[in-house]
Design a protein around this motif. Structure first.
Motif, PDB file in Angstrom:
ATOM      1  N   THR A 181      -6.760  -1.907   6.328  1.00  0.00           N
ATOM      2  CA  THR A 181      -6.840  -1.522   4.557  1.00  0.00           C
ATOM      3  C   THR A 181      -5.863  -1.190   3.914  1.00  0.00           C
ATOM      4  O   THR A 181      -5.537  -1.268   2.914  1.00  0.00           O
ATOM      5  N   GLU A 182      -5.041  -0.154   4.989  1.00  0.00           N
ATOM      6  CA  GLU A 182      -4.310   0.459   4.579  1.00  0.00           C
ATOM      7  C   GLU A 182      -2.907   0.235   5.250  1.00  0.00           C
ATOM      8  O   GLU A 182      -2.344   1.339   5.914  1.00  0.00           O
ATOM      9  N   PRO A 183      -2.346  -0.697   4.866  1.00  0.00           N
ATOM     10  CA  PRO A 183      -0.830  -0.904   5.099  1.00  0.00           C
ATOM     11  C   PRO A 183       0.302   0.319   5.296  1.00  0.00           C
ATOM     12  O   PRO A 183       0.991   0.293   6.198  1.00  0.00           O
ATOM     13  N   GLU A 184       0.391   0.976   4.059  1.00  0.00           N
ATOM     14  CA  GLU A 184       1.535   1.857   3.543  1.00  0.00           C
ATOM     15  C   GLU A 184       1.457   2.636   4.590  1.00  0.00           C
ATOM     16  O   GLU A 184       2.409   3.257   4.407  1.00  0.00           O
ATOM     17  N   SER A 185       0.326   3.451   5.352  1.00  0.00           N
ATOM     18  CA  SER A 185       0.585   4.670   6.271  1.00  0.00           C
ATOM     19  C   SER A 185       1.478   3.800   7.557  1.00  0.00           C
ATOM     20  O   SER A 185       1.821   4.971   8.379  1.00  0.00           O
ATOM     21  N   ILE A 186       1.428   2.693   7.709  1.00  0.00           N
ATOM     22  CA  ILE A 186       2.935   1.936   8.092  1.00  0.00           C
ATOM     23  C   ILE A 186       3.497   1.913   7.969  1.00  0.00           C
ATOM     24  O   ILE A 186       5.038   2.607   8.102  1.00  0.00           O
ATOM     25  N   LEU A 187       3.885   1.255   7.028  1.00  0.00           N
ATOM     26  CA  LEU A 187       5.209   0.831   5.441  1.00  0.00           C
ATOM     27  C   LEU A 187       5.585   2.086   5.338  1.00  0.00           C
ATOM     28  O   LEU A 187       7.600   1.766   5.837  1.00  0.00           O
ATOM     29  N   ALA A 188       5.179   3.149   5.293  1.00  0.00           N
ATOM     30  CA  ALA A 188       5.883   4.323   4.387  1.00  0.00           C
ATOM     31  C   ALA A 188       6.780   4.703   6.268  1.00  0.00           C
ATOM     32  O   ALA A 188       7.865   5.593   5.905  1.00  0.00           O
ATOM     33  N   ASN A 189       6.162   4.593   7.209  1.00  0.00           N
ATOM     34  CA  ASN A 189       7.265   4.818   8.390  1.00  0.00           C
ATOM     35  C   ASN A 189       8.285   4.042   9.228  1.00  0.00           C
ATOM     36  O   ASN A 189       8.881   3.947   9.824  1.00  0.00           O
ATOM     37  N   CYS A 190       8.781   2.417   7.694  1.00  0.00           N
ATOM     38  CA  CYS A 190       9.442   1.589   8.657  1.00  0.00           C
ATOM     39  C   CYS A 190      11.005   1.587   7.972  1.00  0.00           C
ATOM     40  O   CYS A 190      11.030   2.539   6.751  1.00  0.00           O
ATOM     41  N   ASP A 191      11.765   1.258   8.328  1.00  0.00           N
ATOM     42  CA  ASP A 191      12.639   1.091   8.415  1.00  0.00           C
ATOM     43  C   ASP A 191      13.215   0.181   7.428  1.00  0.00           C
ATOM     44  O   ASP A 191      14.728  -0.404   6.149  1.00  0.00           O
ATOM     45  N   LEU A 192      12.858  -1.011   7.668  1.00  0.00           N
ATOM     46  CA  LEU A 192      13.531  -2.469   6.832  1.00  0.00           C
ATOM     47  C   LEU A 192      11.956  -3.493   6.900  1.00  0.00           C
ATOM     48  O   LEU A 192      11.324  -3.427   7.959  1.00  0.00           O
ATOM     49  N   PHE A 193      12.263  -3.981   5.604  1.00  0.00           N
ATOM     50  CA  PHE A 193      10.416  -5.087   5.295  1.00  0.00           C
ATOM     51  C   PHE A 193      11.289  -6.615   5.679  1.00  0.00           C
ATOM     52  O   PHE A 193      11.981  -6.710   5.255  1.00  0.00           O
ATOM     53  N   VAL A 194      10.682  -6.744   5.802  1.00  0.00           N
ATOM     54  CA  VAL A 194      11.560  -8.581   6.693  1.00  0.00           C
ATOM     55  C   VAL A 194      10.402  -9.835   5.738  1.00  0.00           C
ATOM     56  O   VAL A 194       8.846  -8.989   6.521  1.00  0.00           O
ATOM     57  N   LEU A 195      10.589 -10.121   5.219  1.00  0.00           N
ATOM     58  CA  LEU A 195      10.154 -11.789   4.321  1.00  0.00           C
ATOM     59  C   LEU A 195      10.215 -12.784   4.569  1.00  0.00           C
ATOM     60  O   LEU A 195      11.687 -12.843   3.844  1.00  0.00           O
ATOM     61  N   ALA A 196       9.803 -14.313   4.852  1.00  0.00           N
ATOM     62  CA  ALA A 196      10.708 -14.988   5.302  1.00  0.00           C
ATOM     63  C   ALA A 196      10.072 -16.076   5.095  1.00  0.00           C
ATOM     64  O   ALA A 196      10.545 -17.519   5.162  1.00  0.00           O
ATOM     65  N   SER A 197       9.031 -16.251   3.667  1.00  0.00           N
ATOM     66  CA  SER A 197       8.402 -16.887   2.560  1.00  0.00           C
ATOM     67  C   SER A 197       9.350 -18.250   2.324  1.00  0.00           C
ATOM     68  O   SER A 197       9.922 -18.228   1.829  1.00  0.00           O
ATOM     69  N   VAL A 243      14.781  -7.440   3.197  1.00  0.00           N
ATOM     70  CA  VAL A 243      15.215  -8.635   3.227  1.00  0.00           C
ATOM     71  C   VAL A 243      14.358  -9.307   3.422  1.00  0.00           C
ATOM     72  O   VAL A 243      13.096 -10.095   4.261  1.00  0.00           O
ATOM     73  N   SER A 244      14.753 -10.753   2.360  1.00  0.00           N
ATOM     74  CA  SER A 244      13.986 -11.747   2.396  1.00  0.00           C
ATOM     75  C   SER A 244      14.366 -13.048   1.966  1.00  0.00           C
ATOM     76  O   SER A 244      15.480 -13.177   1.728  1.00  0.00           O
ATOM     77  N   SER A 245      13.236 -13.943   2.030  1.00  0.00           N
ATOM     78  CA  SER A 245      14.118 -15.179   1.607  1.00  0.00           C
ATOM     79  C   SER A 245      14.315 -15.041  -0.130  1.00  0.00           C
ATOM     80  O   SER A 245      13.464 -14.810  -0.576  1.00  0.00           O
ATOM     81  N   ASN A 246      14.893 -16.092  -0.082  1.00  0.00           N
ATOM     82  CA  ASN A 246      15.453 -15.874  -2.077  1.00  0.00           C
ATOM     83  C   ASN A 246      14.638 -17.746  -2.180  1.00  0.00           C
ATOM     84  O   ASN A 246      15.238 -18.433  -2.852  1.00  0.00           O
ATOM     85  N   THR A 247      13.340 -16.965  -2.342  1.00  0.00           N
ATOM     86  CA  THR A 247      12.515 -17.950  -3.529  1.00  0.00           C
ATOM     87  C   THR A 247      11.420 -17.909  -4.100  1.00  0.00           C
ATOM     88  O   THR A 247      10.847 -16.483  -4.011  1.00  0.00           O
ATOM     89  N   GLY A 248      10.886 -19.190  -4.728  1.00  0.00           N
ATOM     90  CA  GLY A 248       9.662 -18.054  -6.256  1.00  0.00           C
ATOM     91  C   GLY A 248      10.491 -16.988  -6.759  1.00  0.00           C
ATOM     92  O   GLY A 248      11.419 -16.769  -7.189  1.00  0.00           O
ATOM     93  N   GLY A 249       9.196 -15.993  -6.301  1.00  0.00           N
ATOM     94  CA  GLY A 249       8.974 -14.919  -7.954  1.00  0.00           C
ATOM     95  C   GLY A 249       9.806 -13.638  -7.179  1.00  0.00           C
ATOM     96  O   GLY A 249      10.207 -12.969  -7.567  1.00  0.00           O
ATOM     97  N   THR A 250      10.159 -13.931  -5.495  1.00  0.00           N
ATOM     98  CA  THR A 250      11.258 -12.300  -4.819  1.00  0.00           C
ATOM     99  C   THR A 250      11.968 -12.140  -5.353  1.00  0.00           C
ATOM    100  O   THR A 250      12.352 -10.982  -5.599  1.00  0.00           O
ATOM    101  N   PRO A 251      13.157 -12.869  -5.762  1.00  0.00           N
ATOM    102  CA  PRO A 251      14.190 -12.112  -7.205  1.00  0.00           C
ATOM    103  C   PRO A 251      13.669 -11.529  -7.816  1.00  0.00           C
ATOM    104  O   PRO A 251      14.593 -10.794  -8.517  1.00  0.00           O
TER     105      PRO A 251
END
Ligand code: GMT
Length: 382
Positions: A263-279, A299-307
């Motif tokens: 329910t609170e992913p930010e408690s983990i996110l805030a302690n990471c170095d890079l978010f990866v999305l490959a949708s 780092v993400s795939s360039n698709t839909g609204g991501t840019p």
């Protein structure tokens, strides 16, 4: 204003946005009624000005498929009348927009006038909605909503491309409360998942095929040949087991951690170095925005609204869908040099601040007023 919000109560971005919107409206003094089949996962208990109405579908043996849309419609009729709502805001077209239209017609026959706004979120248009069995209903509900918003320019264009819709659609982007995402650094997270100073990659999704989590694993596998890295996977869904079996086969179970739904992913996110999305497709990418709000580049795939969400070269780097080599190279170029990483982290915060709640909430509030005023001007109001 007295506002009814209809959404999916799950971990999906549409439910999260609807919930955060309702909470923010309630904090500003609006009365907000959530109407859905379960308590939204991010809706805390005991919040002022917030009410929750459960839509309960009885399990009649006659029905092979329980008619949720009809029960929701009846609940909307009931709540609008008895809570004297001014407006309904439905998130995700299927089946919420058509249920709202049906409720509007029933109420109108009883002399009660209620406008409804539909917010399109993504898969209601790009995946599910394109299915011919839904198309006529979605087209009709979009055309007959009192206002329609889309969470990105890309989704707005997709809607016009895939549906014979003529009406105007306003882009109101998703948002985050920047304040909420600050000061969450907790060294225990690194002690647990990166005990030897590894860089931490993180991915959050519902593990549906559209998220291409296998590309995230493939990128991780390449990157670990270059840098000491570990990978955290947050969320759950149909592909999780397959992803776990890949890690077992590749003997990376000590480096890839499946953390499940949070329910609170930010408690983990805030302690990471890079978010990866490959949708494969992503109308917006709320999870990427949440990561950026914690100062984590993407780092993400360039698709839909991501840019529209991830600023290339500022808050992250984009590459074509499925191009794992490019994703790895992008990850390397952000992580291998501390000064570059620090610049991207700062860029992530700057980009995220453009989607701050303080900027986006007034767009919804003025749309609400406009729709209600328009209905009054046409001489139709309760
Ligand atoms: O990503 C999903 O499959 C869940 C889906 C939803 O409806 O909850 O997410 C969509 O809406 C989010 C909130 O507007 C967006 O941030 C996501 O990009 C969008 N998902 C897709 O377009 C695949």
């Amino acid at each position: 204003m007295r506002i009814g919000i209809v959404c999916y109560p799950t971990f999906g971005g549409s439910g999260v946005v609807a919930t955060e919107l309702g909470i923010a409206l309630a904090e500003k003094g609006h009365i907000v009624h959530f109407i859905t089949y379960d308590r939204p996962v991010r809706l805390g208990a005991g919040l002022a000005n917030i009410f929750y109405h459960e839509v309960r579908v009885s399990d009649y043996p006659l029905f092979d498929y329980q008619p949720y849309e009809l029960v929701l419609t009846s609940k909307l009729v009931d709540v609008v009348k008895h809570e004297r709502l001014d407006l309904l805001h439905v998130h995700y077209a299927i089946p919420h927009a058509s249920a709202a239209w049906m409720a509007q017609q029933i109420l109108r026959s009883q002399g009660v006038w209620i406008p409804f706004i539909t917010t399109l979120h993504g898969t209601d248009i790009t995946l599910v909605g394109k299915d011919p069995s839904f198309e006529p209903v979605i087209t009709f509900a979009i055309e007959h909503s009192d206002a329609v918003t889309a969470v990105s320019e890309s989704l707005r264009e997709d809607t016009y491309a895939h549906f014979p819709v003529k009406r105007s659609i306003q882009v109101v982007p998703n948002f985050i409360c920047m304040e909420h995402y600050q000061g969450l650094v907790d060294r225990r997270v690194r002690e647990r998942f990166a005990p030897n100073g590894e860089k931490l990659l993180v991915h959050v999704s519902n593990f549906r095929p559209v998220k291409r989590v296998q590309d995230v694993l493939a990128m991780f596998k390449q990157l670990r040949n270059e840098l000491p890295v570990h990978l955290l996977l947050i969320g759950d869904g149909p592909e999780r087991q397959h992803m776990e079996s890949i890690c077992r086969a590749e003997r990376t179970c000590d480096e890839v951690f499946f953390l499940g739904k949070m329910t609170e992913p930010e408690s983990i996110l805030a302690n990471c170095d890079l978010f990866v999305l490959a949708s494969e497709t992503e109308s917006f990418g709320l999870a990427a925005l949440e990561a950026m709000a914690c100062g984590v580049p993407v780092v993400s795939s360039n698709t839909g609204g991501t840019p529209e969400v991830v600023e290339e070269g500022v808050s992250g780097l984009l590459s074509p869908v499925g191009d794992v080599d490019a994703m790895t190279a992008n990850g390397m170029s952000i992580l291998s040099d501390p000064a570059t990483h620090a610049r991207y982290k700062e860029g992530a915060l700057r980009t995220a601040a453009k989607f701050d709640l303080k900027l986006v909430l007034p767009l919804y509030e003025s749309l609400y007023s406009e729709v209600v005023e328009r209905m009054k001007a046409n001489g139709i109001h309760q």
